[in-house]
Write a protein that holds these residues in place. Structure first.
Motif, PDB file in Angstrom:
ATOM      1  N   SER A  24       1.941   3.777   9.295  1.00 55.74           N
ATOM      2  CA  SER A  24       1.127   2.795   8.583  1.00 55.74           C
ATOM      3  C   SER A  24       0.790   1.626   9.504  1.00 55.74           C
ATOM      4  N   LYS A  25      -0.427   1.113   9.365  1.00 55.82           N
ATOM      5  CA  LYS A  25      -0.835  -0.049  10.144  1.00 55.82           C
ATOM      6  C   LYS A  25      -0.326  -1.362   9.533  1.00 55.82           C
ATOM      7  N   ILE A  26       0.128  -1.277   8.289  1.00 52.99           N
ATOM      8  CA  ILE A  26       0.576  -2.495   7.598  1.00 52.99           C
ATOM      9  C   ILE A  26       2.058  -2.726   7.795  1.00 52.99           C
ATOM     10  N   ASN A  27       2.802  -1.679   7.583  1.00 52.38           N
ATOM     11  CA  ASN A  27       4.270  -1.784   7.639  1.00 52.38           C
ATOM     12  C   ASN A  27       4.784  -0.792   8.674  1.00 52.38           C
ATOM     13  N   PRO A  28       5.476  -1.254   9.717  1.00 57.48           N
ATOM     14  CA  PRO A  28       5.955  -0.303  10.746  1.00 57.48           C
ATOM     15  C   PRO A  28       6.999   0.668  10.217  1.00 57.48           C
ATOM     16  N   ARG A  76       9.504  -0.786  -1.587  1.00 56.75           N
ATOM     17  CA  ARG A  76       8.377  -0.547  -0.690  1.00 56.75           C
ATOM     18  C   ARG A  76       7.590   0.717  -1.056  1.00 56.75           C
ATOM     19  N   GLU A  77       8.154   1.634  -1.831  1.00 55.36           N
ATOM     20  CA  GLU A  77       7.459   2.841  -2.280  1.00 55.36           C
ATOM     21  C   GLU A  77       6.841   2.669  -3.649  1.00 55.36           C
ATOM     22  N   PHE A  78       6.843   1.442  -4.209  1.00 55.70           N
ATOM     23  CA  PHE A  78       6.357   1.254  -5.577  1.00 55.70           C
ATOM     24  C   PHE A  78       4.859   1.525  -5.675  1.00 55.70           C
ATOM     25  N   ASP A  79       4.092   1.292  -4.586  1.00 57.64           N
ATOM     26  CA  ASP A  79       2.658   1.527  -4.656  1.00 57.64           C
ATOM     27  C   ASP A  79       2.328   3.005  -4.829  1.00 57.64           C
TER      28      ASP A  79
END
Length: 382
Positions: free
Chosen positions: A265-269, A112-115
């Motif tokens: 984040s609005k995408i991932n809680p 999940r931190e790859f971005d």
């Protein structure tokens, strides 16, 4: 003489045949009587043959016991070796499945931190401006100067409506995020309950529990992979909405505050915005420490169960060795008892022979025999 043979009768012939038979019988008797070895030692051939037969039977019995003991030992060793090979095979299969799962679902680009650490982020990102009428250009972009602001009222009205729509959208997003978080917690609690149930069933059957654990892990991993796939699809669809929400956050200057809700984040809680994050809240730290402590307890419990299983196998092997040793000792004790009975029987015979010799020397042979007594023997068989 011819005249004498001519007058022999049948009775004379019969008498001559009787004398010849008696002479032959007498010669055979001399051979038996004048045999010094048999006459002096008095060997009991039947008793000797009986003892030889008993000794041979005893040796055959010991050889048979030894063969059965070696056969049983070899069979137990083969069983233990087959069990060890089976455990090694099962361990190899589990490690292969684990490595396959890691290579398939735990790659670096799936984190999940790859971005944040993507080396091709600049290549994948959109350019700042594509044309003069680009809708991504904002008020502070300093790219388009329209001159006199004639539509100020209409623009302000649209901005207020747009802000109201953004606020409603953020409320809905937060509501959806809260529902997603509650759903994720419920799924996580259900998975914990399922895992606890599998751990309780482990005491009943090792084979069945391990199989259930592997199946549960596979189902859980498949569900997580499916959720990640859906999350990536939803993230792709909401990219534009997040860009609009970012414009609102820049206008209201919430990025300069230390409000923890801004960093969410609005995408991932479960994801934080890096440049707005000011640290974890006490509740999040407590939850993190709780999960970390729970993982430590689970790892310790798993290692304890593995150690208990190894000790059980070692105790089983020790019990088998102890039974074999007890069986060997029992056979040795029986052998010693049989030898002791034989020694006692031989001692009893020796004692009886000694008493018989003393009786013969003291009672039967008290009179001295002269030389004339011995000279009258060995002259005839009678």
């Amino acid at each position: 003489m011819a005249t004498n043979l001519g007058i022999l009768t049948q009775a004379d012939l019969n008498e001559a045949m009787k004398l010849e038979k008696r002479k032959q019988y007498e010669d055979q008797r001399k051979k038996r009587i004048f045999n010094a070895k048999q006459r002096l030692y008095g060997l009991d051939l039947d008793a000797l043959e009986k003892q030889i037969a008993e000794k041979s039977k005893q040796r055959q019995f010991e050889a048979e016991c030894t063969r059965r003991y070696e056969q049983q030992t070899q069979m137990m060793q083969d069983t233990v070796k087959a069990k060890e090979l089976e455990l090694e095979k099962r361990k190899h299969i589990m490690e292969s499945d684990l490595n396959y799962y890691r290579c398939r679902y735990q790659r670096k680009e799936q984190s999940r931190e790859f971005d944040l650490n993507d080396p091709d982020w600049n290549k994948k990102s959109q350019p700042i401006r594509t044309a003069d009428d680009d809708f991504n250009l904002g008020i502070s972009s300093a790219q388009v100067f329209s001159g006199e602001d004639l539509g100020f009222k209409e623009r302000k009205q649209r901005q207020r409506e747009q802000q109201r729509a953004w606020l409603d959208q953020q409320v809905m997003e937060r509501k959806h995020a809260e529902e997603s978080r509650v759903k994720a917690d419920r799924i996580f609690e259900e998975s914990l309950h399922s895992r606890d149930k599998r751990l309780e069933d482990m005491a009943n059957s090792e084979r069945r529990v391990r199989h259930e654990i592997v199946d549960s892990i596979r189902r859980y991993n498949s569900e997580m992979a499916k959720r990640k796939t859906e999350e990536r699809a939803r993230k792709k669809n909401e990219t534009t909405e997040d860009d609009m929400a970012e414009i609102y956050n820049m206008l209201t200057s919430d990025m300069l505050t230390e409000n923890p809700d801004v960093a969410q984040s609005k995408i991932n809680p479960n994801k934080k915005i890096a440049f707005m994050f000011r640290g974890m809240t006490p509740e999040e730290l407590a939850q993190f420490h709780k999960q970390q402590h729970q993982q430590l307890l689970e790892g310790k419990k798993r290692r304890t169960e593995e150690q208990m299983m190894d000790k059980q196998w070692e105790q089983h092997a020790l019990n088998i060795d102890r039974q074999l040793m007890l069986k060997h000792l029992e056979m040795e004790h029986k052998k010693q008892a049989e030898l002791q009975r034989l020694f006692e029987f031989n001692g009893k015979l020796a004692k009886e022979q000694k008493m018989q010799r003393e009786y013969n020397n003291k009672v039967m042979n008290i009179n001295r025999v002269s030389k004339e007594f011995y000279e009258q023997f060995n002259k005839t068989t009678r």
